[in-house]
Design a protein around this motif. Structure first.
Motif, short mmCIF file in Angstrom:
data_model
loop_
_atom_site.label_atom_id
_atom_site.label_comp_id
_atom_site.label_asym_id
_atom_site.label_seq_id
_atom_site.Cartn_x
_atom_site.Cartn_y
_atom_site.Cartn_z
N ASP A 1 0.88 -1.35 0.06
CA ASP A 1 0.04 0.03 -0.16
C ASP A 1 0.93 1.06 -0.05
OD1 ASP A 1 1.08 -0.16 2.65
OD2 ASP A 1 -1.00 0.03 3.61
N ASP A 2 2.19 1.25 -0.21
CA ASP A 2 2.98 2.11 -0.40
C ASP A 2 3.91 2.16 -1.39
OD1 ASP A 2 5.12 3.93 0.32
OD2 ASP A 2 5.42 3.52 2.28
N PRO A 3 3.66 3.34 -2.30
CA PRO A 3 4.40 3.42 -3.62
C PRO A 3 5.82 3.51 -3.31
CG PRO A 3 2.47 4.73 -3.71
CD PRO A 3 2.57 4.28 -2.24
N GLN A 4 6.09 4.19 -2.36
CA GLN A 4 7.65 4.07 -2.13
C GLN A 4 8.44 2.87 -1.87
OE1 GLN A 4 7.88 6.99 1.06
NE2 GLN A 4 8.06 8.90 -0.25
N VAL A 5 7.70 2.04 -1.33
CA VAL A 5 8.23 0.65 -1.25
C VAL A 5 8.38 -0.10 -2.25
CG1 VAL A 5 7.66 -1.74 -0.04
CG2 VAL A 5 7.55 0.47 1.19
N GLU B 1 -0.87 -2.68 -11.50
CA GLU B 1 -1.16 -1.15 -11.09
C GLU B 1 -2.25 -1.11 -10.46
OE1 GLU B 1 -2.27 2.44 -13.99
OE2 GLU B 1 -1.17 0.79 -15.01
N LYS B 2 -2.25 -0.16 -9.41
CA LYS B 2 -3.31 0.01 -8.55
C LYS B 2 -4.43 1.23 -8.87
CE LYS B 2 -0.13 -1.39 -5.34
NZ LYS B 2 0.54 -1.98 -6.24
N ARG B 3 -5.42 1.02 -8.77
CA ARG B 3 -6.46 2.16 -8.99
C ARG B 3 -6.66 3.11 -8.06
NH1 ARG B 3 -11.34 -1.42 -10.79
NH2 ARG B 3 -10.30 -2.98 -9.48
N SER B 4 -6.38 2.54 -6.66
CA SER B 4 -6.41 3.40 -5.42
C SER B 4 -5.65 2.68 -4.30
CB SER B 4 -7.83 3.52 -5.26
OG SER B 4 -8.04 4.09 -3.70
N LEU B 5 -5.02 3.42 -3.54
CA LEU B 5 -4.66 2.96 -2.23
C LEU B 5 -5.45 2.80 -1.05
CD1 LEU B 5 -1.14 4.26 -2.70
CD2 LEU B 5 -1.74 1.94 -3.21
N ARG C 1 -8.29 1.32 0.95
CA ARG C 1 -8.86 0.05 1.06
C ARG C 1 -10.24 -0.01 1.01
NH1 ARG C 1 -7.16 -2.41 6.76
NH2 ARG C 1 -6.69 -3.85 5.50
N MET C 2 -11.08 1.08 1.06
CA MET C 2 -12.40 1.14 0.78
C MET C 2 -12.85 1.08 -0.54
SD MET C 2 -13.42 0.53 3.90
CE MET C 2 -14.94 0.79 3.88
N VAL C 3 -11.93 1.41 -1.47
CA VAL C 3 -12.19 1.46 -2.91
C VAL C 3 -11.71 0.26 -3.64
CG1 VAL C 3 -11.59 2.99 -4.98
CG2 VAL C 3 -11.99 4.14 -2.68
N PRO C 4 -12.47 -0.38 -4.22
CA PRO C 4 -12.18 -1.87 -5.00
C PRO C 4 -11.00 -1.59 -6.23
CG PRO C 4 -14.54 -1.49 -5.24
CD PRO C 4 -13.99 -0.40 -4.57
#
Length: 107
Positions: free
Chosen positions: A78-82, A98-102, A104-107
């Motif tokens: 959940d951390d782009p820097q990691v 690729e994530k649409r959102s970080l 956790r309430m947004v699928p």
């Protein structure tokens, strides 16, 4: 009673089956792929007890132990820097989605 509850929980978890679109995606994961889950933004205690360096060290060990059967790391964080840190360290051996959102309430 604890053992009974654990046995019941285990049976329920073992009975779970992924839906068809998830099952198809898992077929794309090659043998020898190591999954790495790094929680950062929502779990302060986990970050303190497992710094990035420990993940990198454990990943180096896994890579060495698997030898020729190693095919890469599937990184979930959940951390782009990691994600950037691990990608810089292991280069083409890293696979992410690729994530649409970080959030956790947004699928």
């Amino acid at each position: 009673i604890r053992d009974q509850l654990l046995a019941r929980r285990s049976a329920l978890l073992n009975a779970l089956q992924p839906c068809s679109h998830i099952r198809r995606r898992t077929l794309d994961v090659p043998r020898g792929m190591v999954g790495v889950h790094v929680r950062r933004t929502d779990h302060e205690a986990a970050h303190k007890s497992s710094p990035d360096e420990l993940f990198l060290e454990a990943m180096e060990v896994a890579m060495a132990e698997l030898g020729e059967s190693f095919s890469g790391f599937f990184v979930s964080t959940d951390d782009p820097q990691v994600e950037v840190l691990i990608s810089k360290h292991f280069g083409s051996h890293v696979r992410v989605i690729e994530k649409r959102s970080l959030d956790r309430m947004v699928p």
